[in-house]
Design a protein around this motif. Structure first.
Motif, PDB file in Angstrom:
ATOM      1  N   ILE A   1     -26.023  -7.814 -37.593  1.00  0.00           N
ATOM      2  CA  ILE A   1     -24.900  -7.983 -36.674  1.00  0.00           C
ATOM      3  C   ILE A   1     -24.793  -9.418 -36.182  1.00  0.00           C
ATOM      4  CG2 ILE A   1     -26.121  -7.427 -34.525  1.00  0.00           C
ATOM      5  CD1 ILE A   1     -23.671  -5.797 -33.674  1.00  0.00           C
ATOM      6  N   VAL A   2     -25.916 -10.130 -36.149  1.00  0.00           N
ATOM      7  CA  VAL A   2     -25.901 -11.514 -35.647  1.00  0.00           C
ATOM      8  C   VAL A   2     -25.214 -12.459 -36.620  1.00  0.00           C
ATOM      9  CG1 VAL A   2     -28.009 -11.131 -34.317  1.00  0.00           C
ATOM     10  CG2 VAL A   2     -28.175 -12.067 -36.635  1.00  0.00           C
ATOM     11  N   ASN A   3     -24.955 -11.995 -37.850  1.00  0.00           N
ATOM     12  CA  ASN A   3     -24.289 -12.834 -38.847  1.00  0.00           C
ATOM     13  C   ASN A   3     -22.776 -12.712 -38.805  1.00  0.00           C
ATOM     14  OD1 ASN A   3     -26.849 -13.615 -39.835  1.00  0.00           O
ATOM     15  ND2 ASN A   3     -26.939 -11.801 -41.164  1.00  0.00           N
ATOM     16  N   VAL A   4     -22.268 -11.862 -37.914  1.00  0.00           N
ATOM     17  CA  VAL A   4     -20.819 -11.686 -37.793  1.00  0.00           C
ATOM     18  C   VAL A   4     -20.290 -12.674 -36.757  1.00  0.00           C
ATOM     19  CG1 VAL A   4     -18.970 -10.058 -37.260  1.00  0.00           C
ATOM     20  CG2 VAL A   4     -21.087  -9.242 -38.331  1.00  0.00           C
ATOM     21  N   PRO A   5     -19.447 -13.626 -37.156  1.00  0.00           N
ATOM     22  CA  PRO A   5     -18.970 -14.652 -36.223  1.00  0.00           C
ATOM     23  C   PRO A   5     -18.335 -14.081 -34.960  1.00  0.00           C
ATOM     24  CG  PRO A   5     -18.381 -15.225 -38.471  1.00  0.00           C
ATOM     25  CD  PRO A   5     -18.924 -13.829 -38.521  1.00  0.00           C
ATOM     26  N   GLU A   6     -17.549 -13.002 -35.109  1.00  0.00           N
ATOM     27  CA  GLU A   6     -16.851 -12.419 -33.953  1.00  0.00           C
ATOM     28  C   GLU A   6     -17.811 -11.761 -32.967  1.00  0.00           C
ATOM     29  OE1 GLU A   6     -14.144 -12.255 -37.553  1.00  0.00           O
ATOM     30  OE2 GLU A   6     -16.248 -11.820 -37.070  1.00  0.00           O
ATOM     31  N   LEU A   7     -19.049 -11.474 -33.400  1.00  0.00           N
ATOM     32  CA  LEU A   7     -20.007 -10.780 -32.543  1.00  0.00           C
ATOM     33  C   LEU A   7     -21.192 -11.666 -32.143  1.00  0.00           C
ATOM     34  CD1 LEU A   7     -20.141  -7.351 -34.446  1.00  0.00           C
ATOM     35  CD2 LEU A   7     -18.789  -7.913 -32.422  1.00  0.00           C
ATOM     36  N   LYS A   8     -21.072 -12.959 -32.391  1.00  0.00           N
ATOM     37  CA  LYS A   8     -22.204 -13.850 -32.135  1.00  0.00           C
ATOM     38  C   LYS A   8     -22.590 -13.901 -30.657  1.00  0.00           C
ATOM     39  CE  LYS A   8     -19.374 -18.051 -31.769  1.00  0.00           C
ATOM     40  NZ  LYS A   8     -19.160 -19.434 -32.291  1.00  0.00           N
ATOM     41  N   ASP A   9     -21.625 -13.666 -29.772  1.00  0.00           N
ATOM     42  CA  ASP A   9     -21.906 -13.689 -28.334  1.00  0.00           C
ATOM     43  C   ASP A   9     -21.952 -12.291 -27.728  1.00  0.00           C
ATOM     44  OD1 ASP A   9     -21.969 -16.528 -28.268  1.00  0.00           O
ATOM     45  OD2 ASP A   9     -19.775 -16.586 -28.186  1.00  0.00           O
ATOM     46  N   LEU A  10     -22.102 -11.280 -28.566  1.00  0.00           N
ATOM     47  CA  LEU A  10     -22.094  -9.895 -28.095  1.00  0.00           C
ATOM     48  C   LEU A  10     -23.272  -9.623 -27.169  1.00  0.00           C
ATOM     49  CD1 LEU A  10     -20.780  -7.057 -28.372  1.00  0.00           C
ATOM     50  CD2 LEU A  10     -22.400  -6.629 -30.234  1.00  0.00           C
ATOM     51  N   LYS A  11     -22.973  -9.091 -25.997  1.00  0.00           N
ATOM     52  CA  LYS A  11     -24.010  -8.772 -25.015  1.00  0.00           C
ATOM     53  C   LYS A  11     -24.137  -7.274 -24.759  1.00  0.00           C
ATOM     54  CE  LYS A  11     -24.758 -13.161 -24.234  1.00  0.00           C
ATOM     55  NZ  LYS A  11     -26.009 -13.806 -24.732  1.00  0.00           N
ATOM     56  N   THR A  12     -23.034  -6.526 -24.982  1.00  0.00           N
ATOM     57  CA  THR A  12     -23.016  -5.106 -24.636  1.00  0.00           C
ATOM     58  C   THR A  12     -22.311  -4.286 -25.716  1.00  0.00           C
ATOM     59  OG1 THR A  12     -22.944  -5.640 -22.282  1.00  0.00           O
ATOM     60  CG2 THR A  12     -22.337  -3.399 -22.907  1.00  0.00           C
ATOM     61  N   ILE A  13     -22.886  -3.139 -26.042  1.00  0.00           N
ATOM     62  CA  ILE A  13     -22.264  -2.165 -26.936  1.00  0.00           C
ATOM     63  C   ILE A  13     -22.177  -0.848 -26.169  1.00  0.00           C
ATOM     64  CG2 ILE A  13     -22.482  -0.835 -29.067  1.00  0.00           C
ATOM     65  CD1 ILE A  13     -24.032  -3.156 -30.261  1.00  0.00           C
ATOM     66  N   THR A  14     -21.015  -0.198 -26.222  1.00  0.00           N
ATOM     67  CA  THR A  14     -20.828   1.086 -25.547  1.00  0.00           C
ATOM     68  C   THR A  14     -20.793   2.212 -26.564  1.00  0.00           C
ATOM     69  OG1 THR A  14     -19.580   0.074 -23.730  1.00  0.00           O
ATOM     70  CG2 THR A  14     -19.333   2.447 -24.036  1.00  0.00           C
ATOM     71  N   LEU A  15     -21.679   3.176 -26.395  1.00  0.00           N
ATOM     72  CA  LEU A  15     -21.705   4.378 -27.222  1.00  0.00           C
ATOM     73  C   LEU A  15     -21.042   5.493 -26.427  1.00  0.00           C
ATOM     74  CD1 LEU A  15     -22.636   6.071 -29.670  1.00  0.00           C
ATOM     75  CD2 LEU A  15     -24.822   6.390 -28.494  1.00  0.00           C
ATOM     76  N   SER A  16     -19.957   6.031 -26.963  1.00  0.00           N
ATOM     77  CA  SER A  16     -19.158   7.017 -26.235  1.00  0.00           C
ATOM     78  C   SER A  16     -19.073   8.329 -27.017  1.00  0.00           C
ATOM     79  CB  SER A  16     -17.754   6.478 -25.993  1.00  0.00           C
ATOM     80  OG  SER A  16     -16.964   7.410 -25.291  1.00  0.00           O
ATOM     81  N   TYR A  17     -19.313   9.438 -26.314  1.00  0.00           N
ATOM     82  CA  TYR A  17     -19.188  10.775 -26.893  1.00  0.00           C
ATOM     83  C   TYR A  17     -18.101  11.545 -26.155  1.00  0.00           C
ATOM     84  CZ  TYR A  17     -23.596  10.359 -29.469  1.00  0.00           C
ATOM     85  OH  TYR A  17     -24.584   9.978 -30.338  1.00  0.00           O
TER      86      TYR A  17
ATOM     87  N   ARG B   1     -18.472  20.825 -29.639  1.00  0.00           N
ATOM     88  CA  ARG B   1     -18.810  19.902 -30.723  1.00  0.00           C
ATOM     89  C   ARG B   1     -18.414  18.493 -30.275  1.00  0.00           C
ATOM     90  NH1 ARG B   1     -15.405  21.250 -35.527  1.00  0.00           N
ATOM     91  NH2 ARG B   1     -16.689  23.137 -35.533  1.00  0.00           N
ATOM     92  N   ALA B   2     -19.294  17.533 -30.499  1.00  0.00           N
ATOM     93  CA  ALA B   2     -19.054  16.173 -30.018  1.00  0.00           C
ATOM     94  C   ALA B   2     -18.624  15.229 -31.138  1.00  0.00           C
ATOM     95  CB  ALA B   2     -20.315  15.621 -29.351  1.00  0.00           C
ATOM     96  N   THR B   3     -17.696  14.352 -30.805  1.00  0.00           N
ATOM     97  CA  THR B   3     -17.370  13.210 -31.656  1.00  0.00           C
ATOM     98  C   THR B   3     -17.831  11.953 -30.933  1.00  0.00           C
ATOM     99  OG1 THR B   3     -15.156  12.937 -30.695  1.00  0.00           O
ATOM    100  CG2 THR B   3     -15.358  14.396 -32.615  1.00  0.00           C
ATOM    101  N   PHE B   4     -17.826  10.827 -31.624  1.00  0.00           N
ATOM    102  CA  PHE B   4     -18.382   9.633 -31.008  1.00  0.00           C
ATOM    103  C   PHE B   4     -17.763   8.372 -31.608  1.00  0.00           C
ATOM    104  CE2 PHE B   4     -20.701  10.692 -34.748  1.00  0.00           C
ATOM    105  CZ  PHE B   4     -20.946   9.482 -35.373  1.00  0.00           C
ATOM    106  N   ASN B   5     -17.903   7.263 -30.896  1.00  0.00           N
ATOM    107  CA  ASN B   5     -17.569   5.959 -31.440  1.00  0.00           C
ATOM    108  C   ASN B   5     -18.251   4.886 -30.605  1.00  0.00           C
ATOM    109  OD1 ASN B   5     -16.034   5.912 -29.116  1.00  0.00           O
ATOM    110  ND2 ASN B   5     -14.305   4.892 -30.070  1.00  0.00           N
ATOM    111  N   VAL B   6     -18.153   3.656 -31.037  1.00  0.00           N
ATOM    112  CA  VAL B   6     -18.730   2.553 -30.283  1.00  0.00           C
ATOM    113  C   VAL B   6     -17.673   1.494 -30.029  1.00  0.00           C
ATOM    114  CG1 VAL B   6     -21.057   2.891 -31.209  1.00  0.00           C
ATOM    115  CG2 VAL B   6     -19.503   1.301 -32.337  1.00  0.00           C
ATOM    116  N   GLN B   7     -17.880   0.743 -28.974  1.00  0.00           N
ATOM    117  CA  GLN B   7     -17.042  -0.404 -28.645  1.00  0.00           C
ATOM    118  C   GLN B   7     -17.942  -1.611 -28.420  1.00  0.00           C
ATOM    119  OE1 GLN B   7     -13.762  -0.644 -28.667  1.00  0.00           O
ATOM    120  NE2 GLN B   7     -13.440   1.524 -29.182  1.00  0.00           N
ATOM    121  N   PRO B   8     -17.559  -2.784 -28.924  1.00  0.00           N
ATOM    122  CA  PRO B   8     -16.349  -3.056 -29.699  1.00  0.00           C
ATOM    123  C   PRO B   8     -16.393  -2.424 -31.095  1.00  0.00           C
ATOM    124  CG  PRO B   8     -17.782  -4.966 -29.704  1.00  0.00           C
ATOM    125  CD  PRO B   8     -18.407  -3.980 -28.756  1.00  0.00           C
TER     126      PRO B   8
END
Length: 209
Positions: free
Chosen positions: A161-177, A116-123
């Motif tokens: 997501i583009v309206n979040v100040p902390e993520l305005k320069d976000l280039k990469t999202i990691t999906l981890s299982y 059974r898999a769990t997951f999360n994303v970063q940041p």
């Protein structure tokens, strides 16, 4: 003169009562923790708390932005004798675009194993905006010895997501299982190696709308 220590029977009984209460309290806390796990998982999926991706209520976002974001895929095992990995290590998508990616799992053990898999994303802040439409997470999957299974995941990144100040320069999202054994396969987990991460080379993504 030699002093003798007199033990008060009442004091002994009091100590036993205190110890019993502490043990009962500890056991109760453990039981509550186990009961809270599924509720916490439901809460995380609904809110994206702690980097958990949200369960999408619709298949497509309300708009697609002319802005790219790279999605990296990570796979780990924790006590499951499987080869578990993403078919593609990373892809670049448009924010708001619904895409499909694939993981594969192969049972390397000599008998059927259920995982059974769990997951999360970063940041973690991106969790509430990473919407999964279809996912194999939190689903018991049984593989026969040597069997390989394709495990698709369909998702999109919410344009808000583009309206979040902390993520305005976000280039990469990691999906981890991370793949875990279910309780009935606990003996397999004890004989398997500790958690490991499977690395794969980049390949062309097999994407769907």
């Amino acid at each position: 003169m030699t002093r003798q220590t007199v033990t008060d029977p009442a004091k002994k009984n009091t100590n036993r009562v205190v110890a019993g209460v502490c043990i009962a309290f500890f056991a109760g806390m453990i039981s509550m923790a186990y009961a809270a796990v599924p509720l916490y998982a439901m809460f995380c999926q609904a809110t994206g708390y702690g980097g958990t991706t949200k369960r999408a209520t619709q298949q497509y976002a309300n708009r697609v932005l002319d802005r790219d974001v790279a999605i990296r895929f990570d796979a780990n095992t924790a006590g499951v004798p499987w080869q578990f990995q993403p078919v593609t290590r990373s892809i670049t998508i448009k924010i708001g675009e619904t895409v499909q990616a694939h993981y594969t799992a192969t049972n390397k053990f000599d008998r059927p194993v259920t995982g059974r898999a769990t997951f999360n994303v970063q940041p973690e802040l991106a969790g509430p905006y990473f919407n999964k439409v279809e996912c194999f997470c939190f689903t018991d999957t049984t593989l026969k010895p040597g069997e390989t299974l394709d495990m698709p995941v369909v998702f999109y990144v919410d344009p808000d997501i583009v309206n979040v100040p902390e993520l305005k320069d976000l280039k990469t999202i990691t999906l981890s299982y991370t793949m875990f054994p279910v309780e009935k396969n606990k003996p397999v987990a004890s004989s398997a190696p500790a958690a490991s991460s499977n690395k794969v080379s980049d390949t062309e993504a097999n994407l769907g709308g």
